[in-house]
Write a protein that holds these residues in place. Structure first.
Motif, mmCIF file in Angstrom:
data_model
loop_
_atom_site.group_PDB
_atom_site.id
_atom_site.type_symbol
_atom_site.label_atom_id
_atom_site.label_comp_id
_atom_site.label_asym_id
_atom_site.label_seq_id
_atom_site.Cartn_x
_atom_site.Cartn_y
_atom_site.Cartn_z
ATOM 1 N N PRO A 1 23.383 20.133 -9.673
ATOM 2 C CA PRO A 1 23.790 19.597 -8.152
ATOM 3 C C PRO A 1 25.561 20.079 -8.220
ATOM 4 C CG PRO A 1 22.794 17.814 -8.990
ATOM 5 C CD PRO A 1 22.671 18.666 -10.075
ATOM 6 N N ILE A 2 26.092 19.818 -9.457
ATOM 7 C CA ILE A 2 27.514 19.999 -9.772
ATOM 8 C C ILE A 2 27.805 21.612 -9.660
ATOM 9 C CG2 ILE A 2 29.593 19.603 -10.936
ATOM 10 C CD1 ILE A 2 28.233 16.812 -9.919
ATOM 11 N N LEU B 1 25.900 23.777 -8.293
ATOM 12 C CA LEU B 1 25.488 24.592 -7.026
ATOM 13 C C LEU B 1 26.358 25.405 -6.272
ATOM 14 C CD1 LEU B 1 22.739 25.230 -5.980
ATOM 15 C CD2 LEU B 1 22.865 23.116 -4.613
ATOM 16 N N PRO B 2 27.216 24.721 -5.736
ATOM 17 C CA PRO B 2 28.451 25.482 -5.011
ATOM 18 C C PRO B 2 28.637 26.901 -5.722
ATOM 19 C CG PRO B 2 29.157 23.406 -5.168
ATOM 20 C CD PRO B 2 28.024 23.230 -5.937
ATOM 21 N N GLN C 1 26.807 35.043 -4.539
ATOM 22 C CA GLN C 1 27.084 35.858 -3.281
ATOM 23 C C GLN C 1 28.165 37.054 -3.700
ATOM 24 O OE1 GLN C 1 25.523 35.444 -0.605
ATOM 25 N NE2 GLN C 1 26.539 36.022 1.157
ATOM 26 N N PHE D 1 36.956 35.038 0.723
ATOM 27 C CA PHE D 1 36.608 33.974 1.195
ATOM 28 C C PHE D 1 35.942 33.372 0.068
ATOM 29 C CE2 PHE D 1 33.988 30.774 3.151
ATOM 30 C CZ PHE D 1 34.911 30.154 3.903
ATOM 31 N N GLU D 2 34.911 34.107 -0.501
ATOM 32 C CA GLU D 2 34.169 33.521 -1.635
ATOM 33 C C GLU D 2 34.663 33.260 -2.880
ATOM 34 O OE1 GLU D 2 33.183 35.560 0.777
ATOM 35 O OE2 GLU D 2 31.073 34.757 1.340
ATOM 36 N N ILE E 1 36.870 30.313 -2.642
ATOM 37 C CA ILE E 1 36.088 29.142 -3.000
ATOM 38 C C ILE E 1 35.835 28.949 -4.556
ATOM 39 C CG2 ILE E 1 33.729 28.303 -2.848
ATOM 40 C CD1 ILE E 1 33.541 29.142 -0.144
ATOM 41 N N ILE F 1 40.002 22.252 -8.668
ATOM 42 C CA ILE F 1 39.694 20.892 -8.277
ATOM 43 C C ILE F 1 38.691 20.300 -9.284
ATOM 44 C CG2 ILE F 1 38.103 19.727 -6.583
ATOM 45 C CD1 ILE F 1 39.217 21.257 -4.460
ATOM 46 N N ALA G 1 20.988 19.207 -1.122
ATOM 47 C CA ALA G 1 21.694 19.039 -2.315
ATOM 48 C C ALA G 1 21.997 17.375 -2.507
ATOM 49 C CB ALA G 1 23.300 19.749 -1.826
ATOM 50 N N ILE H 1 21.676 15.451 -6.165
ATOM 51 C CA ILE H 1 22.750 14.716 -6.410
ATOM 52 C C ILE H 1 22.424 13.434 -6.753
ATOM 53 C CG2 ILE H 1 24.978 13.641 -6.039
ATOM 54 C CD1 ILE H 1 25.893 16.328 -4.387
ATOM 55 N N ALA I 1 30.462 14.428 -8.174
ATOM 56 C CA ALA I 1 29.653 15.052 -7.250
ATOM 57 C C ALA I 1 30.529 14.740 -5.709
ATOM 58 C CB ALA I 1 28.393 14.014 -7.066
ATOM 59 N N VAL J 1 33.459 15.286 -5.244
ATOM 60 C CA VAL J 1 34.420 16.440 -4.818
ATOM 61 C C VAL J 1 33.743 17.955 -4.913
ATOM 62 C CG1 VAL J 1 36.587 15.452 -6.172
ATOM 63 C CG2 VAL J 1 34.822 16.845 -7.390
ATOM 64 N N THR J 2 32.588 17.779 -5.277
ATOM 65 C CA THR J 2 31.957 19.336 -4.821
ATOM 66 C C THR J 2 31.238 19.371 -3.435
ATOM 67 O OG1 THR J 2 29.832 18.470 -5.599
ATOM 68 C CG2 THR J 2 31.282 19.459 -7.058
ATOM 69 N N PHE K 1 32.695 21.872 -0.839
ATOM 70 C CA PHE K 1 32.450 23.287 -1.082
ATOM 71 C C PHE K 1 31.245 23.702 -0.376
ATOM 72 C CE2 PHE K 1 35.071 22.512 -4.635
ATOM 73 C CZ PHE K 1 35.932 23.053 -4.528
ATOM 74 N N PHE K 2 30.057 22.864 -0.312
ATOM 75 C CA PHE K 2 29.095 23.068 0.248
ATOM 76 C C PHE K 2 29.361 23.451 1.767
ATOM 77 C CE2 PHE K 2 27.173 20.575 -3.112
ATOM 78 C CZ PHE K 2 26.086 21.522 -3.464
ATOM 79 N N PHE L 1 31.776 24.687 3.220
ATOM 80 C CA PHE L 1 32.336 25.974 3.442
ATOM 81 C C PHE L 1 31.547 27.256 3.130
ATOM 82 C CE2 PHE L 1 36.494 23.388 2.912
ATOM 83 C CZ PHE L 1 36.881 23.987 4.098
ATOM 84 N N ILE L 2 30.774 27.028 1.950
ATOM 85 C CA ILE L 2 30.038 28.075 1.709
ATOM 86 C C ILE L 2 28.602 28.275 2.136
ATOM 87 C CG2 ILE L 2 28.608 26.872 -0.287
ATOM 88 C CD1 ILE L 2 29.915 30.533 -0.843
ATOM 89 N N ARG M 1 28.197 30.825 5.242
ATOM 90 C CA ARG M 1 28.527 32.195 4.881
ATOM 91 C C ARG M 1 27.168 32.863 4.354
ATOM 92 N NH1 ARG M 1 33.260 34.875 5.728
ATOM 93 N NH2 ARG M 1 33.036 35.984 3.941
ATOM 94 N N ILE M 2 26.458 31.895 3.692
ATOM 95 C CA ILE M 2 25.300 32.454 3.127
ATOM 96 C C ILE M 2 23.949 32.196 4.270
ATOM 97 C CG2 ILE M 2 23.370 32.097 1.233
ATOM 98 C CD1 ILE M 2 25.757 31.129 -0.272
#
Lengths: 221, 234
Positions: free
Chosen positions: A168-169, A171-172, A179, A195-196, A199, A206, B123, B127, B155, B157-158, B161-162, B164-165, B168-169
């Motif tokens: 899960p950590i 995954l982003p 991509q 943009f990617e 990220i 972070i 997600a 987590i 977890a 802080v991530t 990102f979800f 934002f990303i 796009r996908i």
């Protein structure tokens, strides 16, 4: 970041070169993962887009097989207390992080070379974009897997829990990197992929900050 | 006691009203809901699905907040509160996933579509599944509290990102998505007064229910700990 963390890194490197545990495990796992994919693909023609995704599957599972060694080895040898005496948590984390970054870069370079040699469909059209995303993706992978390795080393179950906690950590990062790899395969310009890239870079920053802030709590436990 | 009766009446009213009030094209009577194009009868799920998703967020946020508090004060009570809240969050997360998935079968044609919101709740499940696995692997109370608190911080802080990303996908199918063309932002425009009222009553009712369940969960963990210690001492 000082000479102490550098000598800690040298110590890890030396003991790794003596036993070659992580290197052997990683190398074998790369071969296993790639050959599993090759066998399952067989004679099928796969699309270039799919190879980009499978590339990150190989990277993820290989990373999960070897990167937890950084802290688990200290716990196994019972050298954690000695390290706590001689160095501050920040120093320890820096040393381990440098070691893992080098390991990840070595591992992923091997994967990339092998992968592009074995899969004819895996053609990178925008190599600079691929390289940039590769570098930042590797750094992010190393940071997250180091901090999760520290948690795992303190927890009882060492091997099995690592991929469960890391996925899960990561995954982003993996989503963004897949991509970006697809963009590089399609030959899309830097401008439209920024943009990617942003990220991935902000993920690195972070996670690095959060890891340094939280490592004290793990290490003193 | 009084607020328990109040909560019972509120939730009973919301359940009955949410299920049985008819949806008509031009609502004239006070109990009629307007017809939202593209959703029709499916729109009624908003009274039950959205509150569970809302409680998932609240419960996990509370859990993270108390984890943070634990790291600062090292008070084991905070860890128990965080654990009790995360348990509830997991229950509501599963409920939101199931209700949403059943709804998706009728609205979009399949149970799972990897819409951004489906992916985000997936997600969250991942987590907290990992979080519970981590907790169950550690024996010592303090160690468990610290390590799980650290993990929930990482977890946490991530999560941005979800947000934002994901768009796009994958494209958004969910009502209220930024690029949703047919149903539009349901909450803002297409719901009339009584629908909004029942929706917000439902949100309030479920939120009270959460805090009540959280208190009971926390107390039951405390009692269990006490009993365990008694048994060990003999």
């Amino acid at each position: 970041m000082n000479s102490k963390s550098y000598s800690l890194f040298l110590k890890d490197l030396k003991s790794e070169l003596r036993t070659r545990y992580a290197i052997n495990a990683l190398a074998m796992f790369i071969i296993v993962a790639i050959s599993v994919i090759m066998f399952s693909v067989g004679q099928e023609k796969i699309s270039p887009g799919l190879t980009g995704g499978l590339f990150w599957v190989v990277i993820f599972f290989t990373a999960m097989s070897g990167l937890s060694r950084a802290f688990v080895s200290e716990e196994e040898r019972g050298t954690t207390l000695a390290l706590q005496l001689v160095a501050s948590p920040t120093t320890v984390f820096s040393g381990k992080l440098i070691f893992n970054i080098i390991l990840v870069f070595a591992m992923n370079t091997v994967i990339a070379v092998l992968y592009s040699a074995l899969f004819n469909e895996f053609i990178i059209r925008n190599f600079l974009l691929f390289l940039t995303s590769f570098v930042f993706g590797n750094i992010g992978l190393a940071i997250s897997s180091t901090i999760i390795a520290a948690i795992i080393a303190k927890a009882g179950a060492k091997g099995t829990l690592y991929p469960v906690l890391s996925f899960p950590i990561l995954l982003p990062l993996i989503l963004a990197s897949v991509q970006l790899t697809l963009f590089a395969i399609d030959g899309i310009s830097f401008e439209s992929a920024k943009f990617e890239l942003a990220i991935v870079v902000s993920y690195d920053v972070i996670m690095l900050t959060a890891s340094y802030m939280l490592f004290d709590f793990i290490w003193k436990e | 006691m009084i607020w328990k009766i109040f909560l019972f009446l509120l939730l009973a009213f919301v359940s009955v009203a949410g299920i049985s009030f008819p949806i008509v094209e031009n609502p004239t009577k006070w109990y009629e809901f307007p017809l939202i194009p593209g959703l029709e009868e499916n729109a009624k799920i908003i009274f039950f699905h959205v509150p569970t998703a809302w409680l998932t967020v609240i419960a996990f946020l509370m859990s993270t907040l108390y984890s943070f508090k634990y790291l600062r004060k090292k008070n084991l009570d905070d860890d128990l509160k965080s654990y009790a809240s995360a348990q509830l969050g997991m229950i509501f997360c599963i409920l939101a996933t199931i209700t949403g998935s059943v709804w998706a079968k009728f609205a979009w044609g399949s149970f799972w579509n990897w819409d951004p919101r489906e992916t985000s709740i997936f997600a969250l499940l991942l987590i907290y599944g990992a979080w519970f696995a981590l907790r169950s692997s550690i024996e010592s109370e303090e160690k468990r509290a610290t390590l799980s608190a650290v993990y929930s911080m990482i977890a946490f802080v991530t999560v941005p990102f979800f947000i934002f990303i994901m768009p796009r996908i994958m494209t958004g199918l969910h009502p209220g998505s930024a690029d949703d063309s047919n149903a539009g932002p349901v909450v803002n425009f297409k719901m009339n007064g009584n629908m909004l009222l029942i929706f917000f009553l439902s949100l309030i009712g479920f939120t009270i229910l959460y805090f009540w369940m959280w208190r009971i969960g926390y107390k039951s963990i405390l009692l269990k700990d006490k009993l365990d210690k008694k048994l060990i001492r003999g």
